[in-house]
Scaffold this motif. Structure first.
Motif, PDB file in Angstrom:
ATOM      1  N   ARG A   1      -1.691  19.985   7.862  1.00  0.00           N
ATOM      2  CA  ARG A   1      -2.257  21.162   8.520  1.00  0.00           C
ATOM      3  C   ARG A   1      -1.908  21.194  10.005  1.00  0.00           C
ATOM      4  NH1 ARG A   1      -6.246  20.218   4.437  1.00  0.00           N
ATOM      5  NH2 ARG A   1      -7.031  22.152   3.492  1.00  0.00           N
ATOM      6  N   ALA A   2      -1.746  20.033  10.602  1.00  0.00           N
ATOM      7  CA  ALA A   2      -1.385  19.952  12.020  1.00  0.00           C
ATOM      8  C   ALA A   2       0.138  19.918  12.156  1.00  0.00           C
ATOM      9  CB  ALA A   2      -2.010  18.717  12.651  1.00  0.00           C
ATOM     10  N   GLY A   3       0.773  20.947  11.643  1.00  0.00           N
ATOM     11  CA  GLY A   3       2.225  21.003  11.647  1.00  0.00           C
ATOM     12  C   GLY A   3       2.780  21.706  12.861  1.00  0.00           C
ATOM     13  N   THR A   4       4.088  21.904  12.858  1.00  0.00           N
ATOM     14  CA  THR A   4       4.767  22.605  13.937  1.00  0.00           C
ATOM     15  C   THR A   4       5.880  23.456  13.348  1.00  0.00           C
ATOM     16  OG1 THR A   4       5.875  22.305  16.084  1.00  0.00           O
ATOM     17  CG2 THR A   4       6.421  20.729  14.347  1.00  0.00           C
TER      18      THR A   4
ATOM     19  N   ALA B   1       0.833  -1.196   0.000  1.00  0.00           N
ATOM     20  CA  ALA B   1       0.000   0.000   0.000  1.00  0.00           C
ATOM     21  C   ALA B   1       0.869   1.248   0.000  1.00  0.00           C
ATOM     22  CB  ALA B   1      -0.925   0.025   1.222  1.00  0.00           C
ATOM     23  N   VAL B   2       0.442   2.236  -0.775  1.00  0.00           N
ATOM     24  CA  VAL B   2       1.071   3.552  -0.783  1.00  0.00           C
ATOM     25  C   VAL B   2       0.072   4.538  -0.223  1.00  0.00           C
ATOM     26  CG1 VAL B   2       1.688   5.466  -2.315  1.00  0.00           C
ATOM     27  CG2 VAL B   2       2.734   3.227  -2.643  1.00  0.00           C
ATOM     28  N   VAL B   3       0.525   5.382   0.698  1.00  0.00           N
ATOM     29  CA  VAL B   3      -0.307   6.451   1.249  1.00  0.00           C
ATOM     30  C   VAL B   3       0.292   7.780   0.810  1.00  0.00           C
ATOM     31  CG1 VAL B   3      -1.171   7.561   3.334  1.00  0.00           C
ATOM     32  CG2 VAL B   3      -1.012   5.065   3.235  1.00  0.00           C
ATOM     33  N   ILE B   4      -0.531   8.614   0.173  1.00  0.00           N
ATOM     34  CA  ILE B   4      -0.089   9.937  -0.280  1.00  0.00           C
ATOM     35  C   ILE B   4      -0.448  10.956   0.791  1.00  0.00           C
ATOM     36  CG2 ILE B   4      -0.253  11.676  -2.099  1.00  0.00           C
ATOM     37  CD1 ILE B   4      -1.377   9.449  -3.931  1.00  0.00           C
ATOM     38  N   GLY B   5       0.572  11.539   1.404  1.00  0.00           N
ATOM     39  CA  GLY B   5       0.331  12.580   2.405  1.00  0.00           C
ATOM     40  C   GLY B   5       0.549  12.083   3.821  1.00  0.00           C
ATOM     41  N   GLY B   6       1.392  12.804   4.560  1.00  0.00           N
ATOM     42  CA  GLY B   6       1.725  12.424   5.930  1.00  0.00           C
ATOM     43  C   GLY B   6       1.068  13.301   6.969  1.00  0.00           C
TER      44      GLY B   6
ATOM     45  N   GLY C   1       8.986  18.532   4.281  1.00  0.00           N
ATOM     46  CA  GLY C   1      10.105  18.033   5.068  1.00  0.00           C
ATOM     47  C   GLY C   1       9.727  17.409   6.386  1.00  0.00           C
ATOM     48  N   ASP C   2       8.469  17.495   6.769  1.00  0.00           N
ATOM     49  CA  ASP C   2       8.023  16.878   8.016  1.00  0.00           C
ATOM     50  C   ASP C   2       6.568  16.471   7.862  1.00  0.00           C
ATOM     51  OD1 ASP C   2       8.147  15.888  10.557  1.00  0.00           O
ATOM     52  OD2 ASP C   2       8.300  17.819  11.581  1.00  0.00           O
ATOM     53  N   VAL C   3       6.152  15.555   8.712  1.00  0.00           N
ATOM     54  CA  VAL C   3       4.775  15.093   8.680  1.00  0.00           C
ATOM     55  C   VAL C   3       3.884  16.061   9.466  1.00  0.00           C
ATOM     56  CG1 VAL C   3       5.388  12.676   8.367  1.00  0.00           C
ATOM     57  CG2 VAL C   3       5.194  13.607  10.692  1.00  0.00           C
TER      58      VAL C   3
ATOM     59  N   ASN D   1       9.928  14.737   1.966  1.00  0.00           N
ATOM     60  CA  ASN D   1      10.440  15.390   0.752  1.00  0.00           C
ATOM     61  C   ASN D   1      10.263  14.478  -0.459  1.00  0.00           C
ATOM     62  OD1 ASN D   1      11.465  17.856   2.003  1.00  0.00           O
ATOM     63  ND2 ASN D   1      12.988  16.520   2.965  1.00  0.00           N
ATOM     64  N   ALA D   2       9.134  13.815  -0.496  1.00  0.00           N
ATOM     65  CA  ALA D   2       8.841  12.851  -1.566  1.00  0.00           C
ATOM     66  C   ALA D   2       7.434  13.139  -2.079  1.00  0.00           C
ATOM     67  CB  ALA D   2       8.960  11.423  -1.047  1.00  0.00           C
ATOM     68  N   GLU D   3       7.348  13.985  -3.105  1.00  0.00           N
ATOM     69  CA  GLU D   3       6.040  14.399  -3.606  1.00  0.00           C
ATOM     70  C   GLU D   3       5.542  13.450  -4.684  1.00  0.00           C
ATOM     71  OE1 GLU D   3       3.607  18.270  -5.318  1.00  0.00           O
ATOM     72  OE2 GLU D   3       5.797  18.380  -5.115  1.00  0.00           O
ATOM     73  N   VAL D   4       4.301  13.006  -4.526  1.00  0.00           N
ATOM     74  CA  VAL D   4       3.640  12.198  -5.549  1.00  0.00           C
ATOM     75  C   VAL D   4       3.064  13.134  -6.600  1.00  0.00           C
ATOM     76  CG1 VAL D   4       1.705  10.648  -6.023  1.00  0.00           C
ATOM     77  CG2 VAL D   4       3.116  10.298  -3.977  1.00  0.00           C
ATOM     78  N   VAL D   5       3.378  12.875  -7.871  1.00  0.00           N
ATOM     79  CA  VAL D   5       2.892  13.741  -8.954  1.00  0.00           C
ATOM     80  C   VAL D   5       1.897  13.023  -9.870  1.00  0.00           C
ATOM     81  CG1 VAL D   5       4.933  15.215  -8.936  1.00  0.00           C
ATOM     82  CG2 VAL D   5       4.900  13.157 -10.399  1.00  0.00           C
ATOM     83  N   GLN D   6       1.733  11.716  -9.683  1.00  0.00           N
ATOM     84  CA  GLN D   6       0.796  10.982 -10.541  1.00  0.00           C
ATOM     85  C   GLN D   6       0.403   9.679  -9.870  1.00  0.00           C
ATOM     86  OE1 GLN D   6       2.241  10.276 -14.542  1.00  0.00           O
ATOM     87  NE2 GLN D   6       0.827   8.572 -14.874  1.00  0.00           N
ATOM     88  N   ILE D   7      -0.865   9.330  -9.997  1.00  0.00           N
ATOM     89  CA  ILE D   7      -1.342   8.001  -9.612  1.00  0.00           C
ATOM     90  C   ILE D   7      -1.390   7.167 -10.874  1.00  0.00           C
ATOM     91  CG2 ILE D   7      -3.283   6.665  -8.702  1.00  0.00           C
ATOM     92  CD1 ILE D   7      -4.001   9.194  -7.037  1.00  0.00           C
ATOM     93  N   GLU D   8      -0.658   6.060 -10.879  1.00  0.00           N
ATOM     94  CA  GLU D   8      -0.602   5.207 -12.062  1.00  0.00           C
ATOM     95  C   GLU D   8      -1.739   4.201 -12.040  1.00  0.00           C
ATOM     96  OE1 GLU D   8       3.578   3.768 -12.515  1.00  0.00           O
ATOM     97  OE2 GLU D   8       3.391   5.109 -14.254  1.00  0.00           O
ATOM     98  N   THR D   9      -2.274   3.917 -13.210  1.00  0.00           N
ATOM     99  CA  THR D   9      -3.384   2.986 -13.346  1.00  0.00           C
ATOM    100  C   THR D   9      -3.144   2.065 -14.536  1.00  0.00           C
ATOM    101  OG1 THR D   9      -4.656   4.465 -14.797  1.00  0.00           O
ATOM    102  CG2 THR D   9      -5.003   4.697 -12.408  1.00  0.00           C
ATOM    103  N   ALA D  10      -3.953   1.026 -14.604  1.00  0.00           N
ATOM    104  CA  ALA D  10      -3.909   0.091 -15.737  1.00  0.00           C
ATOM    105  C   ALA D  10      -5.321  -0.414 -15.981  1.00  0.00           C
ATOM    106  CB  ALA D  10      -2.970  -1.076 -15.434  1.00  0.00           C
TER     107      ALA D  10
END
Length: 530
Positions: free
Chosen positions: A44-47, A9-14, A39-41, A253-262
């Motif tokens: 909206r609930a950041g620090t 499983a891949v989760v987009i967004g920390g 750079g951190d998880v 620091n790992a941005e997802v730019v596309q969801i791949e499908t088939a």
């Protein structure tokens, strides 16, 4: 989608929804990787830290404690074990516009305290509040047991005989606005504002939100307001810690730019035309997955990460939707003490309706003066500011409009943003009796709708998610799975069940319920306690 065996499983967004979903999936046996663009998880609930001050950059009210307790128990622990929670007394303080001549009001949680306060301000209001809170508690219990934990994959929950018997009581709460519901019972504007302001926590206006949401007053007036010592980042750290302990990998620091499908290689889930196979990162890596969970902004997920033909919620769908307000955030490190402010303080303008019209009306603008929320965590927690200093987090609800600009450090944000911030600091100083406040500021940072749009991909620069209007609540809110792409599910504040940290924890649980094929309207059974 239903009844899937654990795989990759891949989760987009920390943010909290992404981390919570990852933790639950990890406990279920999935091999999970979370990709967080920043750079951190926390999302909206950041620090943010500067000069010895540590600021929460988002949520600051700990409400719905049983939702946190339930989530932690699903993972074999407890809120008590993971967090150091403090009860706030007063729960919050309110200031009215000086021209009204009203004194500040301290609101203390508990039925006896709350009814005595209301009675002291408006004779007869104590008994009316007692009935109001009974109704609020009933609506809250109904929401938790019948609405919030339902994936709405079927209509069975809505056909429950217990719910159907309640329709005569529910119907007026769905068709009458919260403001009208309050105004029919209480005349004093201070009491109306105390009961109406929680609408902002749900991303809306009391003049547009259904009165079912009077249930929010059960939380602050009946149930109590708490604070996790160390700040709300401690909630994020606790959930991240639980996820990592279950084998989850978190990449920052790992941005997802596309969801791949088939194309599907077998029987299709009803309506789906593709299968999620993984994601593409900004650095070019392709990550394969059997399940993709997007806990990123739903508008961004649908319109930027998927091609048009695979979008369940395309751009035209959003044209008629209502975002939550945007926010002007002002983080201030202040020299000296500020006893004039409680841990939570609210400033209420005299033109209450006009304030909301400025935010949600046809000609949106930053209200002036504005109704303002101030959090002073240093009143409770000495770790968030250096000795002899105070930490202030100021939130001004504003229109959801990135063109209002971006904030910055020490006044170097866009001119319109910094001018508005100066006005708010002056307002705070004047209304709360702190004439030298501006001169005592040693750290200053502003955040505006342009930042929410750029940093969080927030639709229209909103601060919270999709507003809880009637047409965007419960069964009418976006579901937590794509109708076009099998194996793509959603979590976060713009899908079921809604806005706020507790709602995001529930949204994570709804992902797990969907994967298990659990269509019950209530929370998952908790593991037996050892």
């Amino acid at each position: 989608m239903t009844g899937r065996d654990p795989g990759r499983a891949v989760v987009i967004g920390g943010g909290i929804a992404g981390l919570a979903t990852a933790a639950l999936l990890g406990a279920e046996g999935w091999s999970v990787t979370v990709f967080e663009a920043r750079g951190d998880v926390g999302g909206r609930a950041g620090t943010w830290e500067q000069g010895g001050f540590r600021f929460d950059t988002g949520p600051s009210w700990y409400l719905m404690p049983e939702v946190f307790d339930h989530f932690f128990r699903l993972l074999g622990t407890s809120a008590e074990r993971e967090l150091d929670l403090v009860d706030l007394d007063p729960a919050y303080r309110t200031f009215s516009e000086p021209s009204t001549g009203y004194s500040p009001v301290d609101i203390r949680s508990g039925r006896e305290e709350a009814t005595a306060l209301f009675e002291g301000i408006e004779p007869g209001a104590g008994a009316r509040l007692d009935a109001y809170l009974d109704s609020a508690a009933d609506a809250y219990e109904l929401s938790v047991t019948r609405f919030l934990y339902d994936t709405y994959e079927s209509g069975s929950g809505l056909r429950d005989p217990v719910l159907l018997r309640r329709l005569p009581q529910l119907a007026p709460l769905l068709t009458r606005t919260l403001a009208s519901h309050i105004e029919r019972r209480f005349s004093d504007p201070r009491l109306q504002q105390i009961l109406g302001y929680p609408a902002v926590f749900l991303g809306g206006s009391p003049y547009r939100m259904p009165s079912l949401y009077h249930l929010m007053s059960h939380l602050d007036l009946d149930d109590g307001v708490r604070y996790p010592r160390g700040g709300f980042t401690e909630i994020i750290r606790a959930i991240e810690r639980l996820a990592l302990a279950r084998g989850v990998v978190v990449e920052k620091n790992a941005e997802v730019v596309q969801i791949e499908t088939a194309p599907p290689d077998g029987p299709r889930v009803s309506g789906s035309t593709a299968v999620a196979t993984g994601v593409v990162l900004a650095d070019g890596r392709r990550i394969e997955a059997d399940l993709v969970v997007s806990a990123a902004d739903l508008h961004h997920t649908e319109t930027a990460l998927l091609p048009r033909e695979l979008q369940t919620y395309p751009e035209k769908w959003w044209a008629s939707k209502q975002p939550s307000p945007g926010a002007l955030l002002i983080m201030l490190g202040v020299e000296g003490e500020l006893p004039q402010l409680a841990h939570h303080t609210l400033l209420f303008t005299d033109d209450w309706r006009g304030n909301f019209d400025d935010i949600f009306g046809r000609h949106p603008r930053i209200p002036q003066p504005a109704s303002v929320y101030i959090c002073r965590p240093s009143a409770t927690d000495p770790t968030v500011a250096p000795a002899g200093h105070e930490n202030l987090f100021v939130l001004v609800p504003v229109p959801a409009d990135p063109s209002l600009g971006r904030g910055g450090l020490d006044g170097d944000g866009d001119a319109a943003v910094e001018t508005a911030a100066d006005r708010v600091i002056e307002q705070l100083a004047s209304w709360c009796g702190i004439p030298d406040l501006a001169d005592r500021v040693v750290v200053r940072r502003t955040v505006a709708p342009g930042d929410f749009a750029a940093d969080l991909h927030a639709w229209r620069g909103n601060a919270l998610g999709l507003a809880h209007t009637l047409s965007q609540s419960a069964v009418f809110r976006p579901r937590n799975a794509s109708r076009k792409v099998d194996g793509l599910v959603y979590a976060g504040s713009s899908v079921l069940p809604g806005i706020g940290l507790p709602m995001c924890l529930i949204s994570a649980e709804l992902v797990l319920k969907r994967l298990r094929g659990d269509r019950s309207p209530g929370p998952l059974p908790e593991p037996a306690r050892v």
